[in-house]
Scaffold this motif. Structure first.
Motif, PDB file in Angstrom:
ATOM      1  N   THR A  77       0.430  35.255   6.151  1.00 21.73           N
ATOM      2  CA  THR A  77      -0.030  36.388   6.501  1.00 21.73           C
ATOM      3  C   THR A  77      -0.878  35.950   7.499  1.00 21.73           C
ATOM      4  O   THR A  77      -1.323  35.022   7.720  1.00 21.73           O
ATOM      5  CB  THR A  77      -0.817  37.001   5.194  1.00 21.73           C
ATOM      6  OG1 THR A  77      -1.852  36.237   5.032  1.00 21.73           O
ATOM      7  CG2 THR A  77      -0.201  37.267   4.204  1.00 21.73           C
ATOM      8  N   ASP A 109       1.955  45.310  12.172  1.00 22.12           N
ATOM      9  CA  ASP A 109       1.305  46.441  12.484  1.00 22.12           C
ATOM     10  C   ASP A 109       1.328  46.793  13.862  1.00 22.12           C
ATOM     11  O   ASP A 109       1.168  45.520  14.592  1.00 22.12           O
ATOM     12  CB  ASP A 109      -0.008  46.309  11.817  1.00 22.12           C
ATOM     13  CG  ASP A 109      -0.790  47.528  12.360  1.00 22.12           C
ATOM     14  OD1 ASP A 109      -0.512  48.488  12.383  1.00 22.12           O
ATOM     15  OD2 ASP A 109      -2.327  47.264  12.256  1.00 22.12           O
ATOM     16  N   ASP A 124      -3.680  38.121  10.636  1.00 19.09           N
ATOM     17  CA  ASP A 124      -4.387  39.342  11.170  1.00 19.09           C
ATOM     18  C   ASP A 124      -4.616  39.262  12.683  1.00 19.09           C
ATOM     19  O   ASP A 124      -5.435  40.277  12.805  1.00 19.09           O
ATOM     20  CB  ASP A 124      -6.084  39.287  10.403  1.00 19.09           C
ATOM     21  CG  ASP A 124      -6.718  37.978  10.997  1.00 19.09           C
ATOM     22  OD1 ASP A 124      -6.365  37.178  11.927  1.00 19.09           O
ATOM     23  OD2 ASP A 124      -8.006  37.913  10.532  1.00 19.09           O
ATOM     24  N   ARG A 175      -3.154  44.157   4.182  1.00 20.60           N
ATOM     25  CA  ARG A 175      -2.233  42.912   4.318  1.00 20.60           C
ATOM     26  C   ARG A 175      -2.263  42.278   2.914  1.00 20.60           C
ATOM     27  O   ARG A 175      -1.233  41.533   2.376  1.00 20.60           O
ATOM     28  CB  ARG A 175      -3.159  42.138   5.064  1.00 20.60           C
ATOM     29  CG  ARG A 175      -2.371  40.411   5.480  1.00 20.60           C
ATOM     30  CD  ARG A 175      -3.042  39.683   6.509  1.00 20.60           C
ATOM     31  NE  ARG A 175      -4.692  39.400   6.024  1.00 20.60           N
ATOM     32  CZ  ARG A 175      -5.788  40.121   6.359  1.00 20.60           C
ATOM     33  NH1 ARG A 175      -5.416  40.693   7.604  1.00 20.60           N
ATOM     34  NH2 ARG A 175      -6.802  39.327   6.098  1.00 20.60           N
ATOM     35  N   ILE A 220       3.897  38.653   7.009  1.00 21.43           N
ATOM     36  CA  ILE A 220       3.045  39.907   7.363  1.00 21.43           C
ATOM     37  C   ILE A 220       1.978  39.696   8.272  1.00 21.43           C
ATOM     38  O   ILE A 220       1.124  38.851   8.434  1.00 21.43           O
ATOM     39  CB  ILE A 220       2.428  40.223   5.873  1.00 21.43           C
ATOM     40  CG1 ILE A 220       3.372  40.353   4.907  1.00 21.43           C
ATOM     41  CG2 ILE A 220       1.465  41.555   6.313  1.00 21.43           C
ATOM     42  CD1 ILE A 220       3.030  40.776   3.479  1.00 21.43           C
ATOM     43  N   GLU A 238      -1.112  41.861   9.806  1.00 21.88           N
ATOM     44  CA  GLU A 238      -1.949  43.196   9.655  1.00 21.88           C
ATOM     45  C   GLU A 238      -3.166  42.858   9.570  1.00 21.88           C
ATOM     46  O   GLU A 238      -3.648  42.064   8.880  1.00 21.88           O
ATOM     47  CB  GLU A 238      -1.379  43.994   8.285  1.00 21.88           C
ATOM     48  CG  GLU A 238      -2.233  44.913   7.608  1.00 21.88           C
ATOM     49  CD  GLU A 238      -2.290  46.241   8.759  1.00 21.88           C
ATOM     50  OE1 GLU A 238      -3.486  46.456   9.150  1.00 21.88           O
ATOM     51  OE2 GLU A 238      -1.292  46.894   8.716  1.00 21.88           O
TER      52      GLU A 238
END
Length: 219
Positions: free
Chosen positions: A30, A52, A32, A13, A5, A7
């Motif tokens: 994950t 995103d 960012d 997230r 992921i 995000e």
């Protein structure tokens, strides 16, 4: 299904990660930011990336650029793009680079858990999943249509559902017609859009891309 992921919104997230793990899906990493995301792609070789559109540092197109680069590094990687609102140029650009295993959803769709999971699994399986609201908003374009004017209202309905990623059986169920009728409509769509059979082009993907790229302007 192994998932990464990307995000930058920490709440979304972590919420996504919790949701997917509750469904027994394997969220392996994950991120960012695009750099961490691409590093995770290289390290974990996931099946699906949820990305995103707008990410640091400029919050413009970093997510799309990273998604394209991730698919270059790992051919066949399924990508589900999330956006707060319709990014017309980004949606068509991503899809034009290859229609298999791609999805584009508005973030509000994540709250409709069942719909979101269906879309995620469709993309992971090599299909496409385009948010109905994205399809609707991409229709509002200023330049005139050419070939789409040839389609009947029912054929446009079929093509719109194809754009959402539905298969023939699901389209038949949605429109309350037979599978044979859907197959006939799709053959007619290919003919009217000048899409002859070829080994080099997926006609279904080509029809959807034409639909998204040159919709009929509103009356």
């Amino acid at each position: 299904m192994r998932i990464v992921i990307a995000e930058d919104d920490a709440l979304l997230r972590e919420g996504l990660a919790l949701l997917l793990r509750a469904e027994s899906l394997d969220v392996v990493a994950t991120a960012d930011n695009p750099t961490t995301f691409l590093a995770a792609i290289d390290t974990h070789a996931p099946d699906v990336a949820i990305v995103d559109v707008r990410m640091p540092p400029t919050h413009t197109d970093e997510g799309i650029v990273a998604a394209v680069e991730a698919r270059r590094r790992q051919p066949g990687l399924a990508v589900l793009v999330l956006s707060a609102y319709v990014e017309q140029a980004f949606a068509t650009d991503l899809l034009a680079r290859g229609g298999a295993g791609l999805g584009y959803l508005l973030k509000e769709r994540v709250g409709r858990v069942e719909e979101f999971l269906v879309a995620l699994r469709r993309v992971a399986g090599g299909g496409t999943a385009i948010d109905p609201d994205v399809v609707a908003q991409l229709l509002v374009r200023s330049r005139p249509d050419t070939r789409l004017d040839r389609l009947s209202p029912r054929e446009r309905d079929v093509l719109a559902l194809m754009a959402e990623g539905l298969g023939n059986a699901a389209i038949a169920e949605r429109l309350f017609v037979t599978d044979g009728a859907v197959h006939k409509h799709i053959r007619s769509i290919f003919a009217k859009l000048d899409l002859p059979p070829t080994d080099r082009t997926d006609r279904r993907v080509a029809a959807v891309l034409h639909y998204l790229d040159t919709p009929t302007p509103p009356p």
